[in-house]
Design an enzyme around this catalytic site. Structure first.
Site, PDB file in Angstrom:
ATOM      1  CG  HIS A  51      -1.953  -1.130   1.118  1.00  0.00           C
ATOM      2  ND1 HIS A  51      -2.862  -1.259   0.094  1.00  0.00           N
ATOM      3  CD2 HIS A  51      -2.152  -2.200   1.918  1.00  0.00           C
ATOM      4  CE1 HIS A  51      -3.591  -2.358   0.281  1.00  0.00           C
ATOM      5  NE2 HIS A  51      -3.181  -2.951   1.378  1.00  0.00           N
ATOM      6  NE  ARG A  76       1.882  -4.567   3.433  1.00  0.00           N
ATOM      7  CZ  ARG A  76       0.702  -4.202   3.931  1.00  0.00           C
ATOM      8  NH1 ARG A  76      -0.040  -5.071   4.615  1.00  0.00           N
ATOM      9  NH2 ARG A  76       0.277  -2.965   3.782  1.00  0.00           N
ATOM     10  CD  GLU A 155      -3.629  -9.088   4.929  1.00  0.00           C
ATOM     11  OE1 GLU A 155      -3.800  -8.045   5.569  1.00  0.00           O
ATOM     12  OE2 GLU A 155      -2.854  -9.154   3.957  1.00  0.00           O
ATOM     13  CG  ASP A 181      -6.938  -6.316   4.318  1.00  0.00           C
ATOM     14  OD1 ASP A 181      -7.893  -5.805   3.702  1.00  0.00           O
ATOM     15  OD2 ASP A 181      -5.759  -6.058   4.054  1.00  0.00           O
TER      16      ASP A 181
HETATM   17  C1  3PY Z   1      -3.996  -4.945   7.640  1.00  0.00           C
HETATM   18  O1  3PY Z   1      -4.248  -4.537   8.797  1.00  0.00           O
HETATM   19  O2  3PY Z   1      -4.823  -5.461   6.884  1.00  0.00           O
HETATM   20  C2  3PY Z   1      -2.645  -4.819   7.146  1.00  0.00           C
HETATM   21  O3  3PY Z   1      -2.335  -5.313   6.093  1.00  0.00           O
HETATM   22  C3  3PY Z   1      -1.647  -4.031   7.957  1.00  0.00           C
HETATM   23  O4  3PY Z   1      -1.322  -2.882   7.242  1.00  0.00           O
HETATM   24 MG    MG Z   2      -3.911  -6.000   4.957  1.00  0.00          MG
END
Ligand code: 3PY
Ligand code: MG
Length: 264
Positions: A51, A76, A155, A181
């Site tokens: 992101h 990441r 996630e 997420d």
């Molecule tokens: C999330 O919380 O989904 C993440 O990927 C952390 O940035």
């Molecule tokens: Mg995320």
């Protein structure tokens, strides 16, 4: 801080179970940002290429800036971009965090790109990593699988269902939970609420599963207080807010102080 951070001792440290590690999280794609934030008492720095807006060239220079400040740098990668995972390790990253690893096959593809044989099929070419570490080709090949970490993000609902199998994949060293997420998944898209009791229940479950599989657990915390709670919960490695939030809250605090003194 409980232990010394040496750059190439980082993987050993995060695997050791000592816990308590706090990392910077940088999305602004300027290597000098790494230089500045790495002066603070962070145990590591993460470059967010999912992101955040880093490209591979600026990330490679950012890794060097972190190393100059004595800090391990992880990245990441963008979604499914396992080719970049290998390239970032070649540039000297201490670890790779892969978003949305939802199945064993995705976990295996990630491990394949980040580990040399026999664990994976990472291709040879760590020129910058050898410059940074001072290791010969033979020594780098012999130690890279141990000295760098591959971290799978959990996630989604699919990832939660497959979490035990993902943790069992050889070459996956630990997990990183994305609570935002996860909260979207748990609410079927109704809201993004990373700091709720419902999310906390899942976080505690995932820490327990990591302990059972001998893997380490990482998580994103939206600010310092939340990061402290997450460390208390048992996470090994936490984020204490992103660069953008820290920059803006620092600016807001300075403006508020100036206005307070002006009005006094
Ligand atoms: C999330 O919380 O989904 C993440 O990927 C952390 O940035
Ligand atoms: Mg995320």
């Amino acid at each position: 801080m409980t232990g010394a951070t040496t750059i190439d001792g980082f993987a050993k440290r995060i695997r050791s179970g000592e816990g308590g590690l706090i990392s910077a999280w940088i999305g602004i794609p300027d290597p000098l940002f790494v230089n500045h934030l790495a002066q603070e008492a962070f145990d590591a720095v993460v470059l967010d290429m999912q992101h955040g807006v880093w490209d591979i060239g600026s990330a490679a220079v950012g890794i060097g800036q972190g190393r100059l400040a004595g800090k391990p740098v992880l990245a990441r990668i963008p979604l499914g971009d396992f080719a970049s995972a290998s390239r970032l390790l070649d540039a000297g990253a201490s670890g790779i965090i892969a978003p949305m690893i939802n199945s064993v096959s995705e976990a295996k593809a990630f491990a394949k790109a980040t580990k040399y044989l026999p664990l994976g099929e990472r291709s040879w070419g760590p020129t910058l990593a050898m410059n940074h570490t001072g290791l010969s080709a033979t020594k780098y090949l012999a130690t890279a699988n141990e000295q760098t970490v591959a971290i799978a993000m959990i996630e989604t609902r699919a990832a939660l269902d497959a979490a035990d199998e993902i943790m069992r994949v050889d070459g996956i060293d630990g997990i990183f939970v994305g609570p935002s997420d996860l909260s979207i998944a748990l609410s079927d898209g109704a809201n993004v609420a990373p700091d709720t009791a419902q999310v906390d229940g899942v976080l505690k479950h995932l820490i327990a599963r990591c302990r059972a599989h001998g893997k380490f657990a990482c998580v994103f915390g939206s600010n310092g207080e939340r990061a402290g709670e997450l460390l208390k919960m048992g996470f090994d490695f936490v984020i204490a807010g992103a660069d953008t939030q820290q920059l803006r809250s620092g600016a807001a605090t300075a403006i508020a102080a100036a206005r307070r003194v002006q009005a006094s």
